[in-house]
Scaffold this active site. Sequence first.
Site, PDB file in Angstrom:
ATOM      1  N   CYS A 214       0.867  -1.175   0.000  1.00 12.51           N
ATOM      2  CA  CYS A 214       0.000   0.000   0.000  1.00 12.51           C
ATOM      3  C   CYS A 214       0.913   1.238   0.000  1.00 12.51           C
ATOM      4  CB  CYS A 214      -0.898   0.008   1.230  1.00 12.51           C
ATOM      5  SG  CYS A 214      -1.996  -1.414   1.306  1.00 12.51           S
TER       6      CYS A 214
ATOM      7  N   CYS B  16       1.900   2.993   3.454  1.00 15.90           N
ATOM      8  CA  CYS B  16       2.241   2.192   4.628  1.00 15.90           C
ATOM      9  C   CYS B  16       3.722   1.819   4.659  1.00 15.90           C
ATOM     10  CB  CYS B  16       1.388   0.927   4.644  1.00 15.90           C
ATOM     11  SG  CYS B  16       1.753  -0.155   6.043  1.00 15.90           S
TER      12      CYS B  16
ATOM     13  N   CYS C 172      -0.436   3.410  13.322  1.00 19.84           N
ATOM     14  CA  CYS C 172      -0.839   2.675  12.133  1.00 19.84           C
ATOM     15  C   CYS C 172       0.074   2.994  10.961  1.00 19.84           C
ATOM     16  CB  CYS C 172      -2.238   3.086  11.690  1.00 19.84           C
ATOM     17  SG  CYS C 172      -3.465   2.844  12.916  1.00 19.84           S
TER      18      CYS C 172
HETATM   19  N1  SAH Z   1      -3.126  -5.609   6.188  1.00 18.71           N
HETATM   20  C1  SAH Z   1      -4.169  -5.344   7.141  1.00 18.71           C
HETATM   21  C2  SAH Z   1      -3.631  -5.154   8.512  1.00 18.71           C
HETATM   22  C3  SAH Z   1      -2.835  -3.880   8.733  1.00 18.71           C
HETATM   23  S1  SAH Z   1      -3.842  -2.816   9.600  1.00 18.71           S
HETATM   24  C4  SAH Z   1      -5.006  -4.181   6.644  1.00 18.71           C
HETATM   25  O1  SAH Z   1      -4.636  -3.585   5.649  1.00 18.71           O
HETATM   26  O2  SAH Z   1      -6.059  -3.910   7.208  1.00 18.71           O
HETATM   27  C5  SAH Z   1      -3.036  -1.343   9.611  1.00 18.71           C
HETATM   28  C6  SAH Z   1      -3.988  -0.205   9.366  1.00 18.71           C
HETATM   29  O3  SAH Z   1      -3.233   1.015   9.319  1.00 18.71           O
HETATM   30  C7  SAH Z   1      -4.658  -0.344   8.020  1.00 18.71           C
HETATM   31  O4  SAH Z   1      -5.939   0.170   8.040  1.00 18.71           O
HETATM   32  C8  SAH Z   1      -3.746   0.497   7.188  1.00 18.71           C
HETATM   33  O5  SAH Z   1      -4.325   0.839   5.983  1.00 18.71           O
HETATM   34  C9  SAH Z   1      -3.490   1.661   8.107  1.00 18.71           C
HETATM   35  N2  SAH Z   1      -2.314   2.447   7.728  1.00 18.71           N
HETATM   36  C10 SAH Z   1      -1.294   2.068   6.947  1.00 18.71           C
HETATM   37  N3  SAH Z   1      -0.420   3.069   6.794  1.00 18.71           N
HETATM   38  C11 SAH Z   1      -0.894   4.114   7.503  1.00 18.71           C
HETATM   39  C12 SAH Z   1      -0.411   5.429   7.772  1.00 18.71           C
HETATM   40  N4  SAH Z   1       0.730   5.864   7.260  1.00 18.71           N
HETATM   41  N5  SAH Z   1      -1.150   6.231   8.569  1.00 18.71           N
HETATM   42  C13 SAH Z   1      -2.300   5.756   9.120  1.00 18.71           C
HETATM   43  N6  SAH Z   1      -2.790   4.539   8.917  1.00 18.71           N
HETATM   44  C14 SAH Z   1      -2.102   3.716   8.115  1.00 18.71           C
END
Ligand code: SAH
Length: 347
Positions: free
Chosen positions: A114, A117, A335
């Site tokens: 993503c 992330c 997150c």
């Molecule tokens: N792969 C799973 C589990 C990870 S959850 C999923 O995608 O749901 C982690 C959460 O944090 C997800 O909702 C992801 O999209 C979010 N996330 C990822 N990068 C982030 C960022 N830089 N700031 C805030 N949220 C983020």
Amino acid sequence: MKDIRDIHFTELESFLQENGEKRFRAKQIWTWLWKRGAGSFDEMTDLSVALRTKLQENFTFHRAEIAGEVQSKDKTTKFLLQFHDGKMVEGVLIPSKDRVTACLSTQIGCPLHCAFCATGTMGFIRNLHYSEVVDEYILLNNRAQEIYNQHITNIVFMGMGEPLLNFDNMMTAIDILTGKDYFGLSPARITLSTAGIIKGIKALADRGFRCGLAISLHSADPTVRGQIMPVTEGNPLHELQSALVYYHQKTGERITIEYLLLSKVNDSEKAAEQLAKFCRPFPVKINIIEYNSTPDSLFHKSDPTRRQRFIDILERCNMVVNIRQSKGQDIAAACGQLVKNQLRIDN
Ligand code: SAH
């Protein structure tokens, strides 16, 4: 040699019988493994030394360890957990008034890339075995009692990795965490978060999944979502929507939709309307997440006015909306900030 935590109960029973031990010992050993969270055969003090030695000669016993720990100003604590092959993941404890939430990882690295992330930049290393997922819980639960004087009350599988791409291990881990003869945690206090793996969502529905399900949607526009979440290509939005309808029909549960607001990417009025439309066929709770910056940030968080407008539109469509406060930003524990080499330990 086999790992004692990778065998079936019946296999353990046969081993004991073959070695002239009473079958009921299997139950005792099982309790040590899956209820008391023993870290070695030596801890199983109600077994004879001879039996403990026999077990040691026939089975390995891998146990994860805490390799580092750092606490944020807001008391969130991030842990680096190391497995027997030296590989590591992060886990986070998030205390609030009456709970301690553990954010646990499901894979080492993540294959989904993503765009927003940090974990995605590590690439995918390997799946966690169910015993390793359970170890995360055991280790963090022990520390929760030491640090906050409280057990873990909630678990979110929102750490590193995509749980539905490690399906079998995750289901076994959750069975162990929730099983009455095991840790006995309430499924209502466990949430699994997925980037939207359709096959996995249907499989959860078919097995009558009883934990919470959260979908990292982040955009209801196929083009935009495709750009920020490559997983969309094999898991198109309209099919994801049908899978969620199916999930709701099968489980009767409300679905949590996570929506990360990225300035000028997915925070327009039109985007809010698309989101409301996407969610119309099933009951949802929408969690608005603020963007946390990552080392090579490409994005910015939405400004408060745009964010409020976005939320107003959803509320006008009768959606339940929460703003999720991110914690632990100062230690990169929030997150999307979990990436192995970021753990900084200041003392
Ligand atoms: N792969 C799973 C589990 C990870 S959850 C999923 O995608 O749901 C982690 C959460 O944090 C997800 O909702 C992801 O999209 C979010 N996330 C990822 N990068 C982030 C960022 N830089 N700031 C805030 N949220 C983020």
